[in-house]
Motif scaffolding. Structure first.
Motif, PDB file in Angstrom:
ATOM      1  N   HIS A  57       1.063  -1.317  -0.110  1.00  0.00           N
ATOM      2  CA  HIS A  57      -0.117   0.148   0.045  1.00  0.00           C
ATOM      3  C   HIS A  57       0.999   1.200   0.036  1.00  0.00           C
ATOM      4  CE1 HIS A  57      -3.694   2.121   0.550  1.00  0.00           C
ATOM      5  NE2 HIS A  57      -3.176   2.799   1.558  1.00  0.00           N
ATOM      6  N   MET A  87       2.971   3.049   3.056  1.00  0.00           N
ATOM      7  CA  MET A  87       3.708   2.369   4.061  1.00  0.00           C
ATOM      8  C   MET A  87       5.200   2.471   4.587  1.00  0.00           C
ATOM      9  SD  MET A  87       1.211   0.157   5.329  1.00  0.00           S
ATOM     10  CE  MET A  87       0.515   1.835   5.062  1.00  0.00           C
ATOM     11  N   GLU A 143       2.372  -7.187   7.563  1.00  0.00           N
ATOM     12  CA  GLU A 143       3.317  -5.990   7.445  1.00  0.00           C
ATOM     13  C   GLU A 143       2.861  -4.947   6.160  1.00  0.00           C
ATOM     14  OE1 GLU A 143       7.290  -7.504   7.152  1.00  0.00           O
ATOM     15  OE2 GLU A 143       6.510  -9.361   7.803  1.00  0.00           O
ATOM     16  N   GLY A 144       3.009  -3.650   6.365  1.00  0.00           N
ATOM     17  CA  GLY A 144       2.854  -2.696   5.477  1.00  0.00           C
ATOM     18  C   GLY A 144       4.097  -2.541   4.616  1.00  0.00           C
ATOM     19  N   THR A 184       7.737   0.598   5.120  1.00  0.00           N
ATOM     20  CA  THR A 184       8.874  -0.351   4.801  1.00  0.00           C
ATOM     21  C   THR A 184       8.870  -0.660   3.305  1.00  0.00           C
ATOM     22  OG1 THR A 184       8.792  -1.396   6.966  1.00  0.00           O
ATOM     23  CG2 THR A 184       9.637  -2.554   5.074  1.00  0.00           C
ATOM     24  N   HIS A 200       5.843  -0.762   0.655  1.00  0.00           N
ATOM     25  CA  HIS A 200       5.488  -0.100  -0.455  1.00  0.00           C
ATOM     26  C   HIS A 200       6.615  -0.331  -1.700  1.00  0.00           C
ATOM     27  CE1 HIS A 200       9.099   2.630  -0.024  1.00  0.00           C
ATOM     28  NE2 HIS A 200       8.842   2.658   1.202  1.00  0.00           N
ATOM     29  N   VAL A 233      -6.688  -0.596   6.027  1.00  0.00           N
ATOM     30  CA  VAL A 233      -5.218  -0.782   6.178  1.00  0.00           C
ATOM     31  C   VAL A 233      -5.195  -1.036   7.761  1.00  0.00           C
ATOM     32  CG1 VAL A 233      -3.065   0.678   6.448  1.00  0.00           C
ATOM     33  CG2 VAL A 233      -4.677   0.812   4.265  1.00  0.00           C
ATOM     34  N   GLU A 234      -5.822  -0.415   8.573  1.00  0.00           N
ATOM     35  CA  GLU A 234      -5.657  -0.461   9.864  1.00  0.00           C
ATOM     36  C   GLU A 234      -6.051  -1.950  10.570  1.00  0.00           C
ATOM     37  OE1 GLU A 234      -8.163   2.501  11.748  1.00  0.00           O
ATOM     38  OE2 GLU A 234      -6.890   3.953  10.832  1.00  0.00           O
ATOM     39  N   LEU A 259      -3.350  -4.491   9.229  1.00  0.00           N
ATOM     40  CA  LEU A 259      -2.206  -4.498  10.093  1.00  0.00           C
ATOM     41  C   LEU A 259      -2.469  -4.900  11.466  1.00  0.00           C
ATOM     42  CD1 LEU A 259      -0.754  -0.716   9.026  1.00  0.00           C
ATOM     43  CD2 LEU A 259       0.014  -2.891   8.357  1.00  0.00           C
TER      44      LEU A 259
END
Length: 237
Positions: free
Chosen positions: A175, A178, A214-215, A180, A217, A205-206, A209
């Motif tokens: 997404h 994010m 793990e978010g 990372t 990008h 998203v919330e 997570l």
């Protein structure tokens, strides 16, 4: 079509395989320009790969002598792809791309930004989905048909399906924004979640997570879904 993918019913007891459907015949005529005596790569659905010698080719049928189909197909990617249902034309291309890359488990998910009309598309008919999967297999010289699951409601997926999918897998939520960057060259079983055009909404998203994902990008650029999925799979695996 880099592979002539055979249904097990195409192969007779005498070791001959007969192809009669118009699409494969047209490809043999127009792209391969095949002629009797040619050897082509054959595979049997969910089975092995091998070679076959073309005995005859007409407008109605192609007949091959099949050699042993004992070569294994390419190894699958260790990933279950959860993809917010794209618009129909993009869905068709994306299914072909991810199948060619070796994805064997696909869940198509409803999210807030997915138009409800997409679920009524003819592209979701089982025979149409299968057609796109077959095209991906033929491109990659693969034989193992992916499994496609439809998740038409986000909350039941989140509460009932996601916990089981995350067991033994690393959950990766792709997404924009994010913290990372997408990791490179992993080999652990993974669950990759990719949103629709416009992305997941903040609530989604919330919750993802919170569920243990793990978010990640791919940088500052906003990509089309079919581009993002291909880039993610290439970078991850």
């Amino acid at each position: 079509m880099n592979l002539i993918l055979l249904d097990p019913d195409d192969i007779a007891a005498d070791g001959h395989a007969r192809v009669r459907d118009p699409r494969r015949l047209r490809h043999l005529h127009e792209v391969h320009r095949a002629a009797p005596g040619d050897e082509l790569t054959l595979g049997v659905e969910n089975g092995g790969l091998g070679r076959g010698r073309l005995l005859h080719l007409s407008s109605d049928e192609a007949c091959f002598v099949v050699e042993q189909l004992d070569q294994p197909p390419p190894a699958p990617l260790p990933v279950h792809l959860v993809l917010a249902l794209p618009r129909p034309r993009m869905l068709a291309r994306t299914l072909e791309h991810v199948t060619a890359l070796g994805v064997k488990h696909i869940t198509l998910l409803h999210t807030r930004r997915v138009e409800k009309s997409y679920w009524q598309s003819p592209e979701l008919a089982p025979e149409r989905v299968r057609e796109h999967l077959i095209l991906g297999l033929e491109q990659a010289r693969d034989t193992r048909l992916p499994e496609v699951t439809l998740a038409t409601r986000f909350r039941p997926f989140l509460e009932d399906s996601l916990p089981d999918l995350l067991k033994g897998r690393r959950g990766l939520l792709a997404h924009p924004g994010m913290a990372t960057p997408c990791p490179r060259g992993i080999d652990t079983p993974s669950l990759l979640l990719v949103g629709p055009e416009g992305g997941f909404i903040p609530y989604e998203v919330e919750r993802l997570l919170e569920a243990g994902c793990e978010g990640i990008h791919l940088g500052e650029r906003i990509l089309r879904v079919e581009t993002a999925v291909t880039a993610l799979l290439a970078r991850l695996f």
